[in-house]
Design a protein around this motif. Structure first.
Motif, PDB file in Angstrom:
ATOM      1  N   GLN A 174      55.543 -80.464 -29.482  1.00  0.00           N
ATOM      2  CA  GLN A 174      55.867 -79.276 -28.685  1.00  0.00           C
ATOM      3  C   GLN A 174      56.678 -79.635 -27.444  1.00  0.00           C
ATOM      4  O   GLN A 174      57.451 -78.826 -26.954  1.00  0.00           O
ATOM      5  CB  GLN A 174      54.600 -78.542 -28.249  1.00  0.00           C
ATOM      6  CG  GLN A 174      53.936 -77.742 -29.313  1.00  0.00           C
ATOM      7  CD  GLN A 174      52.763 -76.960 -28.726  1.00  0.00           C
ATOM      8  OE1 GLN A 174      52.431 -77.074 -27.541  1.00  0.00           O
ATOM      9  NE2 GLN A 174      52.127 -76.164 -29.554  1.00  0.00           N
ATOM     10  N   ILE A 175      56.504 -80.837 -26.960  1.00  0.00           N
ATOM     11  CA  ILE A 175      57.206 -81.251 -25.749  1.00  0.00           C
ATOM     12  C   ILE A 175      58.724 -81.274 -25.977  1.00  0.00           C
ATOM     13  O   ILE A 175      59.500 -81.000 -25.075  1.00  0.00           O
ATOM     14  CB  ILE A 175      56.653 -82.603 -25.229  1.00  0.00           C
ATOM     15  CG1 ILE A 175      56.903 -82.759 -23.741  1.00  0.00           C
ATOM     16  CG2 ILE A 175      57.175 -83.764 -26.012  1.00  0.00           C
ATOM     17  CD1 ILE A 175      56.095 -83.847 -23.093  1.00  0.00           C
ATOM     18  N   ASP A 176      59.137 -81.568 -27.224  1.00  0.00           N
ATOM     19  CA  ASP A 176      60.564 -81.529 -27.542  1.00  0.00           C
ATOM     20  C   ASP A 176      61.075 -80.097 -27.692  1.00  0.00           C
ATOM     21  O   ASP A 176      62.271 -79.851 -27.516  1.00  0.00           O
ATOM     22  CB  ASP A 176      60.872 -82.327 -28.812  1.00  0.00           C
ATOM     23  CG  ASP A 176      61.095 -83.806 -28.523  1.00  0.00           C
ATOM     24  OD1 ASP A 176      61.294 -84.170 -27.345  1.00  0.00           O
ATOM     25  OD2 ASP A 176      61.080 -84.601 -29.486  1.00  0.00           O
ATOM     26  N   ASN A 177      60.183 -79.148 -28.006  1.00  0.00           N
ATOM     27  CA  ASN A 177      60.582 -77.743 -28.024  1.00  0.00           C
ATOM     28  C   ASN A 177      60.861 -77.260 -26.605  1.00  0.00           C
ATOM     29  O   ASN A 177      61.689 -76.379 -26.398  1.00  0.00           O
ATOM     30  CB  ASN A 177      59.504 -76.863 -28.661  1.00  0.00           C
ATOM     31  CG  ASN A 177      59.332 -77.151 -30.136  1.00  0.00           C
ATOM     32  OD1 ASN A 177      60.244 -77.632 -30.799  1.00  0.00           O
ATOM     33  ND2 ASN A 177      58.154 -76.871 -30.654  1.00  0.00           N
ATOM     34  N   PHE A 178      60.167 -77.834 -25.642  1.00  0.00           N
ATOM     35  CA  PHE A 178      60.384 -77.496 -24.242  1.00  0.00           C
ATOM     36  C   PHE A 178      61.745 -78.028 -23.784  1.00  0.00           C
ATOM     37  O   PHE A 178      62.537 -77.297 -23.200  1.00  0.00           O
ATOM     38  CB  PHE A 178      59.241 -78.042 -23.376  1.00  0.00           C
ATOM     39  CG  PHE A 178      59.440 -77.862 -21.911  1.00  0.00           C
ATOM     40  CD1 PHE A 178      59.425 -76.600 -21.344  1.00  0.00           C
ATOM     41  CD2 PHE A 178      59.652 -78.950 -21.087  1.00  0.00           C
ATOM     42  CE1 PHE A 178      59.623 -76.424 -19.982  1.00  0.00           C
ATOM     43  CE2 PHE A 178      59.846 -78.789 -19.728  1.00  0.00           C
ATOM     44  CZ  PHE A 178      59.832 -77.527 -19.175  1.00  0.00           C
ATOM     45  N   GLN A 179      61.976 -79.340 -24.027  1.00  0.00           N
ATOM     46  CA  GLN A 179      63.277 -79.954 -23.743  1.00  0.00           C
ATOM     47  C   GLN A 179      63.497 -81.052 -24.776  1.00  0.00           C
ATOM     48  O   GLN A 179      62.710 -82.010 -24.835  1.00  0.00           O
ATOM     49  CB  GLN A 179      63.326 -80.539 -22.321  1.00  0.00           C
ATOM     50  CG  GLN A 179      63.400 -79.490 -21.244  1.00  0.00           C
ATOM     51  CD  GLN A 179      63.577 -80.095 -19.863  1.00  0.00           C
ATOM     52  OE1 GLN A 179      64.298 -81.073 -19.670  1.00  0.00           O
ATOM     53  NE2 GLN A 179      62.923 -79.497 -18.879  1.00  0.00           N
ATOM     54  N   ASP A 180      64.535 -80.894 -25.564  1.00  0.00           N
ATOM     55  CA  ASP A 180      64.825 -81.825 -26.639  1.00  0.00           C
ATOM     56  C   ASP A 180      64.970 -83.254 -26.112  1.00  0.00           C
ATOM     57  O   ASP A 180      65.694 -83.497 -25.139  1.00  0.00           O
ATOM     58  CB  ASP A 180      66.111 -81.402 -27.358  1.00  0.00           C
ATOM     59  CG  ASP A 180      66.331 -82.178 -28.637  1.00  0.00           C
ATOM     60  OD1 ASP A 180      65.347 -82.383 -29.380  1.00  0.00           O
ATOM     61  OD2 ASP A 180      67.471 -82.599 -28.874  1.00  0.00           O
ATOM     62  N   GLY A 181      64.249 -84.174 -26.742  1.00  0.00           N
ATOM     63  CA  GLY A 181      64.304 -85.584 -26.356  1.00  0.00           C
ATOM     64  C   GLY A 181      63.274 -85.998 -25.321  1.00  0.00           C
ATOM     65  O   GLY A 181      63.135 -87.178 -25.021  1.00  0.00           O
ATOM     66  N   LEU A 182      62.526 -85.030 -24.792  1.00  0.00           N
ATOM     67  CA  LEU A 182      61.559 -85.336 -23.731  1.00  0.00           C
ATOM     68  C   LEU A 182      60.395 -86.189 -24.231  1.00  0.00           C
ATOM     69  O   LEU A 182      59.885 -87.034 -23.499  1.00  0.00           O
ATOM     70  CB  LEU A 182      61.041 -84.033 -23.110  1.00  0.00           C
ATOM     71  CG  LEU A 182      60.187 -84.145 -21.858  1.00  0.00           C
ATOM     72  CD1 LEU A 182      60.916 -84.906 -20.753  1.00  0.00           C
ATOM     73  CD2 LEU A 182      59.790 -82.755 -21.374  1.00  0.00           C
ATOM     74  N   LEU A 183      59.985 -86.000 -25.493  1.00  0.00           N
ATOM     75  CA  LEU A 183      58.861 -86.774 -26.022  1.00  0.00           C
ATOM     76  C   LEU A 183      59.128 -88.272 -25.917  1.00  0.00           C
ATOM     77  O   LEU A 183      58.236 -89.035 -25.540  1.00  0.00           O
ATOM     78  CB  LEU A 183      58.565 -86.374 -27.472  1.00  0.00           C
ATOM     79  CG  LEU A 183      57.376 -87.075 -28.130  1.00  0.00           C
ATOM     80  CD1 LEU A 183      56.077 -86.780 -27.376  1.00  0.00           C
ATOM     81  CD2 LEU A 183      57.247 -86.666 -29.586  1.00  0.00           C
ATOM     82  N   LYS A 184      60.347 -88.700 -26.198  1.00  0.00           N
ATOM     83  CA  LYS A 184      60.685 -90.134 -26.121  1.00  0.00           C
ATOM     84  C   LYS A 184      60.605 -90.660 -24.694  1.00  0.00           C
ATOM     85  O   LYS A 184      60.462 -91.859 -24.484  1.00  0.00           O
ATOM     86  CB  LYS A 184      62.074 -90.385 -26.692  1.00  0.00           C
ATOM     87  CG  LYS A 184      62.126 -90.278 -28.188  1.00  0.00           C
ATOM     88  CD  LYS A 184      63.507 -90.613 -28.701  1.00  0.00           C
ATOM     89  CE  LYS A 184      63.540 -90.482 -30.225  1.00  0.00           C
ATOM     90  NZ  LYS A 184      64.874 -90.728 -30.753  1.00  0.00           N
ATOM     91  N   GLN A 185      60.699 -89.772 -23.719  1.00  0.00           N
ATOM     92  CA  GLN A 185      60.608 -90.187 -22.325  1.00  0.00           C
ATOM     93  C   GLN A 185      59.161 -90.375 -21.865  1.00  0.00           C
ATOM     94  O   GLN A 185      58.907 -91.136 -20.934  1.00  0.00           O
ATOM     95  CB  GLN A 185      61.297 -89.169 -21.416  1.00  0.00           C
ATOM     96  CG  GLN A 185      62.765 -89.003 -21.687  1.00  0.00           C
ATOM     97  CD  GLN A 185      63.538 -90.285 -21.449  1.00  0.00           C
ATOM     98  OE1 GLN A 185      63.348 -90.978 -20.453  1.00  0.00           O
ATOM     99  NE2 GLN A 185      64.423 -90.620 -22.376  1.00  0.00           N
ATOM    100  N   VAL A 186      58.236 -89.659 -22.502  1.00  0.00           N
ATOM    101  CA  VAL A 186      56.831 -89.719 -22.047  1.00  0.00           C
ATOM    102  C   VAL A 186      55.929 -90.506 -22.991  1.00  0.00           C
ATOM    103  O   VAL A 186      54.768 -90.763 -22.661  1.00  0.00           O
ATOM    104  CB  VAL A 186      56.249 -88.313 -21.784  1.00  0.00           C
ATOM    105  CG1 VAL A 186      56.992 -87.629 -20.640  1.00  0.00           C
ATOM    106  CG2 VAL A 186      56.246 -87.452 -23.029  1.00  0.00           C
ATOM    107  N   VAL A 187      56.459 -90.885 -24.164  1.00  0.00           N
ATOM    108  CA  VAL A 187      55.747 -91.773 -25.077  1.00  0.00           C
ATOM    109  C   VAL A 187      56.747 -92.812 -25.557  1.00  0.00           C
ATOM    110  O   VAL A 187      57.793 -92.468 -26.095  1.00  0.00           O
ATOM    111  CB  VAL A 187      55.158 -91.023 -26.299  1.00  0.00           C
ATOM    112  CG1 VAL A 187      54.464 -92.010 -27.238  1.00  0.00           C
ATOM    113  CG2 VAL A 187      54.187 -89.953 -25.883  1.00  0.00           C
ATOM    114  N   GLY A 188      56.412 -94.079 -25.335  1.00  0.00           N
ATOM    115  CA  GLY A 188      57.305 -95.151 -25.752  1.00  0.00           C
ATOM    116  C   GLY A 188      56.510 -96.375 -26.142  1.00  0.00           C
ATOM    117  O   GLY A 188      55.301 -96.299 -26.383  1.00  0.00           O
TER     118      GLY A 188
END
Length: 180
Positions: free
Chosen positions: A122-136
Protein backbone atom coordinates in the motif's frame (compact mmCIF):
# COMPACT_ATOMS: atom_id res chain seq x y z
CA UNK A 1 17.37 9.02 25.65
CA UNK A 2 14.82 11.79 25.13
CA UNK A 3 12.93 13.23 22.20
CA UNK A 4 9.86 15.27 21.36
CA UNK A 5 6.42 14.53 19.93
CA UNK A 6 6.15 16.57 16.72
CA UNK A 7 2.67 15.44 15.60
CA UNK A 8 -0.19 13.15 16.59
CA UNK A 9 -2.63 11.53 14.16
CA UNK A 10 -5.65 9.23 14.23
CA UNK A 11 -8.51 8.08 12.05
CA UNK A 12 -11.68 6.15 12.83
CA UNK A 13 -11.84 4.53 9.38
CA UNK A 14 -9.41 2.41 7.38
CA UNK A 15 -7.24 4.73 5.32
CA UNK A 16 -3.56 4.80 4.55
CA UNK A 17 -2.94 8.29 5.91
CA UNK A 18 -4.22 9.72 9.17
CA UNK A 19 -5.14 13.36 9.77
CA UNK A 20 -3.12 15.30 12.33
CA UNK A 21 -4.87 16.22 15.57
CA UNK A 22 -4.31 18.71 18.37
CA UNK A 23 -4.05 15.73 20.73
CA UNK A 24 -4.76 12.01 20.98
CA UNK A 25 -5.83 10.05 24.02
CA UNK A 26 -4.09 6.73 24.62
CA UNK A 27 -6.17 4.07 26.37
CA UNK A 28 -4.38 1.37 28.39
CA UNK A 29 -4.56 -2.01 26.68
CA UNK A 30 -6.38 -0.60 23.64
CA UNK A 31 -4.45 2.08 21.77
CA UNK A 32 -5.48 5.48 20.43
CA UNK A 33 -9.03 6.43 21.36
CA UNK A 34 -11.23 6.52 18.24
CA UNK A 35 -8.54 5.07 15.96
CA UNK A 36 -9.47 2.15 13.69
CA UNK A 37 -6.50 0.12 14.99
CA UNK A 38 -7.49 0.46 18.65
CA UNK A 39 -8.40 -2.77 20.42
CA UNK A 40 -7.24 -5.75 22.45
CA UNK A 41 -7.08 -8.03 19.39
CA UNK A 42 -5.54 -7.36 15.96
CA UNK A 43 -7.18 -4.73 13.76
CA UNK A 44 -4.95 -4.73 10.67
CA UNK A 45 -7.00 -6.39 7.93
CA UNK A 46 -4.37 -8.92 6.83
CA UNK A 47 -3.85 -10.08 10.41
CA UNK A 48 -7.57 -10.25 11.13
CA UNK A 49 -7.94 -12.50 8.06
CA UNK A 50 -5.22 -14.83 9.43
CA UNK A 51 -6.48 -15.00 13.02
CA UNK A 52 -8.77 -12.36 14.55
CA UNK A 53 -8.02 -13.57 18.10
CA UNK A 54 -4.31 -12.57 17.99
CA UNK A 55 -3.31 -9.96 20.58
CA UNK A 56 -2.95 -6.46 19.16
CA UNK A 57 0.78 -5.70 19.42
CA UNK A 58 0.27 -2.79 16.99
CA UNK A 59 -1.98 -0.48 19.03
CA UNK A 60 0.21 2.58 18.47
CA UNK A 61 2.44 3.31 15.47
CA UNK A 62 5.34 5.74 15.98
CA UNK A 63 7.63 7.18 13.29
CA UNK A 64 10.70 9.38 13.65
CA UNK A 65 10.42 12.69 11.79
CA UNK A 66 14.03 12.30 10.67
CA UNK A 67 12.79 9.65 8.21
CA UNK A 68 10.84 12.34 6.34
CA UNK A 69 14.03 14.33 5.70
CA UNK A 70 15.74 11.18 4.42
CA UNK A 71 12.77 10.48 2.11
CA UNK A 72 12.74 14.10 0.92
CA UNK A 73 16.42 13.74 -0.06
CA UNK A 74 15.39 10.70 -2.14
CA UNK A 75 12.67 12.72 -3.92
CA UNK A 76 9.60 11.83 -1.85
CA UNK A 77 7.36 14.28 -0.01
CA UNK A 78 6.08 12.73 3.23
CA UNK A 79 4.60 14.54 6.23
CA UNK A 80 3.39 13.46 9.68
CA UNK A 81 0.39 11.13 9.45
CA UNK A 82 1.01 10.32 5.78
CA UNK A 83 2.32 6.82 6.53
CA UNK A 84 -0.51 6.03 8.94
CA UNK A 85 1.43 6.65 12.13
CA UNK A 86 -0.23 7.86 15.31
CA UNK A 87 2.75 9.62 16.86
CA UNK A 88 5.60 11.35 15.06
CA UNK A 89 8.73 12.01 17.12
CA UNK A 90 12.06 13.76 16.71
CA UNK A 91 15.38 13.44 18.49
CA UNK A 92 14.97 9.83 19.64
CA UNK A 93 16.31 6.81 17.77
CA UNK A 94 13.12 4.77 17.70
CA UNK A 95 14.52 2.05 15.42
CA UNK A 96 17.43 1.34 17.77
CA UNK A 97 15.27 0.75 20.86
CA UNK A 98 14.98 -2.80 22.17
CA UNK A 99 11.73 -4.72 22.60
CA UNK A 100 10.11 -3.83 25.92
CA UNK A 101 11.32 -0.23 26.02
CA UNK A 102 8.80 2.00 27.80
CA UNK A 103 8.17 5.29 26.04
CA UNK A 104 6.86 7.94 28.43
CA UNK A 105 4.84 10.41 26.33
CA UNK A 106 3.84 13.68 27.91
CA UNK A 107 2.68 13.76 31.51
CA UNK A 108 1.03 10.35 31.82
CA UNK A 109 0.98 8.04 28.80
CA UNK A 110 3.31 5.07 28.47
CA UNK A 111 3.72 2.85 25.40
CA UNK A 112 5.67 -0.42 25.51
CA UNK A 113 7.60 -1.04 22.30
CA UNK A 114 6.67 -4.38 20.68
CA UNK A 115 8.52 -4.29 17.36
CA UNK A 116 9.00 -2.81 13.91
CA UNK A 117 6.30 -1.87 11.47
CA UNK A 118 6.41 -4.11 8.44
CA UNK A 119 5.11 -1.88 5.63
CA UNK A 120 3.10 -3.43 2.81
CA UNK A 121 2.60 -2.65 -0.87
CA UNK A 122 0.00 0.00 0.00
CA UNK A 123 2.91 2.33 0.62
CA UNK A 124 3.67 2.29 -3.12
CA UNK A 125 0.03 3.22 -3.83
CA UNK A 126 0.66 6.32 -1.73
CA UNK A 127 3.87 7.19 -3.63
CA UNK A 128 5.34 4.87 -6.23
CA UNK A 129 8.76 3.56 -5.20
CA UNK A 130 8.40 4.55 -1.54
CA UNK A 131 8.44 0.94 -0.28
CA UNK A 132 12.05 0.52 -1.48
CA UNK A 133 12.99 3.58 0.56
CA UNK A 134 11.58 2.26 3.85
CA UNK A 135 12.46 -1.43 3.43
CA UNK A 136 15.88 -2.45 2.16
CA UNK A 137 18.82 -4.69 2.83
CA UNK A 138 21.97 -4.09 4.83
CA UNK A 139 25.37 -5.04 3.43
CA UNK A 140 25.10 -8.42 5.17
CA UNK A 141 21.73 -9.11 3.49
CA UNK A 142 19.51 -8.59 6.52
CA UNK A 143 16.23 -6.75 5.98
CA UNK A 144 16.21 -3.16 7.25
CA UNK A 145 12.79 -1.70 8.10
CA UNK A 146 12.61 2.07 8.60
CA UNK A 147 8.83 2.71 8.65
CA UNK A 148 8.59 3.11 12.41
CA UNK A 149 7.85 1.04 15.45
CA UNK A 150 4.75 -0.41 17.07
CA UNK A 151 3.69 -0.57 20.69
CA UNK A 152 0.95 -1.24 23.21
CA UNK A 153 -0.41 1.26 25.70
CA UNK A 154 0.44 0.33 29.29
CA UNK A 155 -0.69 3.63 30.85
CA UNK A 156 -3.23 5.91 29.25
CA UNK A 157 -3.06 9.66 28.87
CA UNK A 158 -3.27 12.58 26.47
CA UNK A 159 -0.39 13.14 24.02
CA UNK A 160 0.17 16.42 22.19
CA UNK A 161 2.75 17.87 19.82
CA UNK A 162 5.57 19.36 21.89
CA UNK A 163 5.33 16.70 24.61
CA UNK A 164 8.54 15.12 25.86
CA UNK A 165 9.32 11.49 24.94
CA UNK A 166 11.49 9.62 27.44
CA UNK A 167 12.74 6.10 26.74
CA UNK A 168 13.09 3.71 29.68
CA UNK A 169 15.11 0.70 28.55
CA UNK A 170 14.24 -2.78 29.83
CA UNK A 171 16.64 -4.91 31.85
CA UNK A 172 19.42 -6.53 29.85
CA UNK A 173 19.92 -8.58 27.81
CA UNK A 174 18.11 -6.42 25.25
CA UNK A 175 16.19 -8.03 22.40
CA UNK A 176 16.47 -6.17 19.09
CA UNK A 177 13.28 -5.11 17.35
CA UNK A 178 11.76 -7.46 14.80
CA UNK A 179 8.60 -7.03 12.71
CA UNK A 180 5.23 -7.36 14.40
Amino acid sequence: MNGTVTAVSSDGVYSFTKPNRDSVTLLAGLGVEGDIHSGVTVKHRSRVAQDPTQPNLRQVHLIHQELFAELRDAGFEVSPGDLGENITTSGIGLLSLPVGTLLHLGDEAVVEVTGLRNPCLQIDNFQDGLLKQVVGRADDGTVVRKAGIMGVVTTGGVVRPGDLVKAELPAEPHRPLDRV
